[in-house]
Design a protein around this motif. Structure first.
Motif, mmCIF file in Angstrom:
data_model
loop_
_atom_site.group_PDB
_atom_site.id
_atom_site.type_symbol
_atom_site.label_atom_id
_atom_site.label_comp_id
_atom_site.label_asym_id
_atom_site.label_seq_id
_atom_site.Cartn_x
_atom_site.Cartn_y
_atom_site.Cartn_z
ATOM 1 N N LEU A 84 53.367 48.575 30.863
ATOM 2 C CA LEU A 84 53.343 47.227 31.451
ATOM 3 C C LEU A 84 51.955 46.610 31.349
ATOM 4 O O LEU A 84 51.816 45.403 31.104
ATOM 5 N N GLU A 85 50.937 47.435 31.532
ATOM 6 C CA GLU A 85 49.560 46.958 31.449
ATOM 7 C C GLU A 85 49.223 46.536 30.018
ATOM 8 O O GLU A 85 48.632 45.473 29.787
ATOM 9 N N GLU A 86 49.636 47.358 29.070
ATOM 10 C CA GLU A 86 49.379 47.076 27.659
ATOM 11 C C GLU A 86 50.004 45.753 27.227
ATOM 12 O O GLU A 86 49.448 45.032 26.403
ATOM 13 N N ARG A 87 51.162 45.422 27.810
ATOM 14 C CA ARG A 87 51.874 44.193 27.442
ATOM 15 C C ARG A 87 51.540 43.019 28.371
ATOM 16 O O ARG A 87 52.145 41.962 28.276
ATOM 17 N N GLY A 88 50.582 43.219 29.265
ATOM 18 C CA GLY A 88 50.051 42.108 30.034
ATOM 19 C C GLY A 88 50.794 41.733 31.302
ATOM 20 O O GLY A 88 50.605 40.631 31.819
ATOM 21 N N TYR A 89 51.607 42.637 31.858
ATOM 22 C CA TYR A 89 52.348 42.335 33.087
ATOM 23 C C TYR A 89 51.584 42.733 34.356
ATOM 24 O O TYR A 89 51.724 42.089 35.380
ATOM 25 N N VAL A 90 50.829 43.814 34.272
ATOM 26 C CA VAL A 90 50.107 44.324 35.448
ATOM 27 C C VAL A 90 48.711 44.775 35.048
ATOM 28 O O VAL A 90 48.414 44.976 33.859
ATOM 29 N N GLU A 91 47.885 44.939 36.067
ATOM 30 C CA GLU A 91 46.576 45.565 35.930
ATOM 31 C C GLU A 91 46.461 46.607 37.021
ATOM 32 O O GLU A 91 46.994 46.419 38.119
ATOM 33 N N ARG A 92 45.786 47.691 36.708
ATOM 34 C CA ARG A 92 45.482 48.681 37.738
ATOM 35 C C ARG A 92 44.008 48.533 38.086
ATOM 36 O O ARG A 92 43.158 48.576 37.201
ATOM 37 N N ARG A 93 43.756 48.338 39.369
ATOM 38 C CA ARG A 93 42.386 48.114 39.835
ATOM 39 C C ARG A 93 42.056 49.092 40.951
ATOM 40 O O ARG A 93 42.947 49.635 41.591
ATOM 41 N N ALA A 94 40.758 49.207 41.208
ATOM 42 C CA ALA A 94 40.328 50.023 42.340
ATOM 43 C C ALA A 94 40.791 49.354 43.623
ATOM 44 O O ALA A 94 40.745 48.127 43.751
ATOM 45 N N GLY A 95 41.285 50.162 44.555
ATOM 46 C CA GLY A 95 41.736 49.633 45.835
ATOM 47 C C GLY A 95 40.570 49.336 46.755
ATOM 48 O O GLY A 95 39.417 49.689 46.475
#
Length: 164
Positions: A84-95
């Motif tokens: 999902l991240e690779e296709r631009g739907y989500v990002e994972r970030r530091a909480g």
């Protein structure tokens, strides 16, 4: 020459659908409609990826929470989130609380969520027309009450005070 007559087959009682299937059939229709609406909007998601977007959605949640929601391992969820991240739907970030990562929807992710909600809203309108508004609202209320009693949804604010 045998004089025994063949046995008549035992009568099998009619099998009626139980609650699981009565919940599954409408769920299958809703999922198919969400996936079709996403595809029509040029937002291709697999059924597994769609699970990440289902209520309450991924924004601000930890990958481990999403893994539980989707009945997946953390490793499998990381694979889904990477796609999902690779296709631009989500990002994972530091909480905000320590090193734990959280998932954030991107503009494309919010667009997908809007398409999903619109498609379900259309299904609800159709089913309300089919069942009648009163029966459909009774169905919705019954399912919400069951979900609350199972601990899957919080009690509505108007009912919290009444229980105290």
């Amino acid at each position: 020459m045998s004089t025994t007559r063949p046995r008549a087959p035992k009568r099998v009682p009619a099998i009626t659908p139980m609650i699981g299937v009565l919940l599954r059939f409408p769920h299958e229709i809703v999922l198919a409609r969400m996936l079709a609406a996403l595809a029509d909007a040029g937002l291709e998601l697999t059924p597994t990826e769609l699970g990440v977007f289902l209520y309450p959605g991924p924004d601000g949640r930890r990958p481990s929470e999403l893994a539980r929601q989707c009945n997946a391992t953390r490793q499998a969820m990381n694979y889904v989130l990477a796609s999902l991240e690779e296709r631009g739907y989500v990002e994972r970030r530091a909480g905000t609380k320590g090193p734990q990562r959280v998932v954030r929807l991107t503009g494309r992710g919010w667009e997908a969520l809007a398409v999903i909600r619109r498609s379900v809203s259309e299904v609800e309108k159709e089913w309300s027309a089919r069942l009648g508004a009163r029966r459909f609202e009774a169905l919705r209320e019954t399912l919400r009450d069951l979900s609350v009693s199972l601990g899957k949804l919080p009690a509505p604010a108007s009912r919290r005070g009444a229980a105290a």
